[in-house]
Design an enzyme around this catalytic site. Structure first.
Site, PDB file in Angstrom:
ATOM      1  NE  ARG A  80       1.575  26.203  18.901  1.00 19.84           N
ATOM      2  CZ  ARG A  80       2.343  26.790  18.690  1.00 19.84           C
ATOM      3  NH1 ARG A  80       2.618  27.090  17.402  1.00 19.84           N
ATOM      4  NH2 ARG A  80       2.994  27.231  19.224  1.00 19.84           N
ATOM      5  CG  HIS A 105       7.002  23.800  12.548  1.00 18.16           C
ATOM      6  ND1 HIS A 105       5.182  24.877  11.927  1.00 18.16           N
ATOM      7  CD2 HIS A 105       7.871  24.514  13.510  1.00 18.16           C
ATOM      8  CE1 HIS A 105       5.636  26.213  12.243  1.00 18.16           C
ATOM      9  NE2 HIS A 105       6.828  26.028  12.966  1.00 18.16           N
ATOM     10  CG  HIS A 178       9.206  28.326  10.910  1.00 17.31           C
ATOM     11  ND1 HIS A 178      10.167  28.929  11.598  1.00 17.31           N
ATOM     12  CD2 HIS A 178       8.745  28.419  11.236  1.00 17.31           C
ATOM     13  CE1 HIS A 178       9.864  29.282  12.789  1.00 17.31           C
ATOM     14  NE2 HIS A 178       8.422  28.010  12.226  1.00 17.31           N
ATOM     15  CG  ASP A 250       3.392  31.733  17.605  1.00 18.88           C
ATOM     16  OD1 ASP A 250       3.147  31.443  16.433  1.00 18.88           O
ATOM     17  OD2 ASP A 250       4.069  31.243  18.821  1.00 18.88           O
ATOM     18  CD  GLU A 316       5.728  30.489  10.769  1.00 21.18           C
ATOM     19  OE1 GLU A 316       4.887  29.786  10.880  1.00 21.18           O
ATOM     20  OE2 GLU A 316       5.998  31.169  11.686  1.00 21.18           O
TER      21      GLU A 316
HETATM   22  C1  BGC Z   1       5.118  28.619  15.668  1.00 25.38           C
HETATM   23  C2  BGC Z   1       5.771  29.039  17.108  1.00 25.38           C
HETATM   24  C3  BGC Z   1       7.063  28.344  17.419  1.00 25.38           C
HETATM   25  C4  BGC Z   1       8.260  28.315  16.747  1.00 25.38           C
HETATM   26  C5  BGC Z   1       9.047  27.463  16.016  1.00 25.38           C
HETATM   27  C6  BGC Z   1       6.608  28.929  14.721  1.00 25.38           C
HETATM   28  O1  BGC Z   1       6.498  28.933  13.465  1.00 25.38           O
HETATM   29  O2  BGC Z   1       4.406  29.238  15.303  1.00 25.38           O
HETATM   30  O3  BGC Z   1       5.195  29.255  18.155  1.00 25.38           O
HETATM   31  O4  BGC Z   1       7.482  28.341  18.955  1.00 25.38           O
HETATM   32  O5  BGC Z   1       7.466  28.571  14.450  1.00 25.38           O
HETATM   33  O6  BGC Z   1      10.218  27.809  16.095  1.00 25.38           O
END
Ligand code: BGC
Length: 352
Positions: A80, A105, A178, A250, A316
């Site tokens: 974020r 992202h 991801h 998360d 990640e």
């Molecule tokens: C984030 C999550 C998000 C997800 C989306 C992750 O990398 O940390 O908060 O909902 O990606 O697919």
């Protein structure tokens, strides 16, 4: 060995391809130059049966329609950016608020949805070199950013991902991959029993939108303590805040004694398949995301398999989320004098 096959057309009409990398290690990977997505990652289990340990879709349409950034390269900035804006060199830059009122992202069309140039290089350690030139102000970020990501299958049975970039103006960058891993195979459902270890005594505290508050919290004695290997689901429902905010893990875990060197930093093991994955990296942190948003009504995975909440886990490797708003966080700026250069290896071993 590398084989190339068509993998559909991007929304802009470019042909994209899937490249299968194989070698004597027994591990093999299929990767597309659309978003640099890892489509399949096959590893032999303890009975010698190949299991595909990453989630994904049968075709490009699946990746275009579904949420979740399955298997993709994330950039320019993963996770974020609060308020979808930031200041750099006294200028304010505005990003697309593609997740609530923040940017995540990479923005509306991140690196995960770009067509990358691809150069396969065969050999005992076959590699796929992906390149993308992100123009100045793309998604609101300054500077022309020239990015190279090299996927390589190592002789030791690892998938190595090297991220490199140069810019012509100071900008932000914090890239990752991801992929959603399940060491019993992507179709096997819950990952609760798989054993996770992370070399991290601390995490970033975050608010209800998973935005860092700036505080760094010790994990000792909390559900976030994976300093000794622990079933990933053991404490899934023991933190009411976790349930409310994210529905699972998360979190950004901060590695101990960071010195910029490649080190073994995390591992995941499944007794059922006998497959162990070790994560080596020279990044300072790892985002652990237990696929809390996967939803059976979303596009089905390969072979029509329904998506399962907490049916996979993302590793990640990254710098701290929203670092641009926290001077005490790991720096995510890149200047024209610098070479961005990080590597992560997902290394597989199987019980015999
Ligand atoms: C984030 C999550 C998000 C997800 C989306 C992750 O990398 O940390 O908060 O909902 O990606 O697919």
């Amino acid at each position: 060995m590398i084989t190339k096959e068509p993998f559909g057309k991007s929304p802009q009409g470019s042909e994209v391809y899937a490249y299968t990398l194989e070698n004597a290690s027994g591990v093999s990977a299929k990767i597309t130059n659309f978003g640099g997505i890892i489509i399949n990652l096959w590893v032999k289990d303890k009975s010698g049966v190949r299991r595909d340990v990453v989630c994904g879709f049968d075709n490009l349409d699946g990746y275009l329609q579904a949420d979740g950034y399955q298997g993709a390269l994330i950039g320019r900035v993963t996770n974020r950016i609060s308020g979808a804006s930031f200041q750099l060199d006294e200028k304010t830059y505005t990003l697309c608020p593609n997740f609530g009122d923040f940017s995540a992202h990479g923005g509306k069309i991140g690196f995960n949805r770009r067509v990358w140039g691809a150069k396969p290089i065969d050999g005992e350690e076959p590699s796929l070199i992906l390149t993308y030139v992100s123009p100045d102000m793309e998604e609101g970020y300054p500077g022309t950013l020239v990015v190279t990501v090299t996927y390589q299958l190592t002789s030791a049975g690892g998938l190595s991902i090297r991220y490199e970039a140069y810019t012509d103006k100071t900008t932000l960058i914090n890239m990752t991959n991801h992929a959603y891993f399940n060491l019993n195979g992507y179709e096997a459902g819950s990952i609760a029993e798989q054993i996770l270890w992370i070399d991290a005594d601390t995490i970033n505290e975050h608010d209800a939108n998973i935005i860092p508050t700036g505080k760094i919290l010790p994990v000792q004695g909390t559900p976030y303590d994976f300093t000794k290997p622990k079933a990933i689901g053991k404490d899934f429902d023991s933190d009411p805040d976790m349930e409310k905010q994210a529905g699972g893990y998360d979190n950004n875990f901060i590695f101990n004694n960071y010195d910029g060197q490649m080190r073994l930093r995390a591992s995941l093991y499944s007794k059922m398949s006998g497959i162990k994955m070790q994560v080596l990296t020279n990044q300072p942190c790892i985002g652990i995301y237990t696929a809390n948003m996967l939803n059976p009504d979303d596009v089905p995975f390969k072979g029509g398999i329904k998506q399962v909440r907490r049916g996979a886990v993302c590793f990640e490797t990254q710098k701290m989320p929203d670092a641009v708003h926290h001077p005490n966080f790991t720096d995510t700026t890149l200047s024209p004098e610098e070479h961005y250069d990080y590597t992560t290896i997902f290394q597989f071993e199987t019980d015999v």
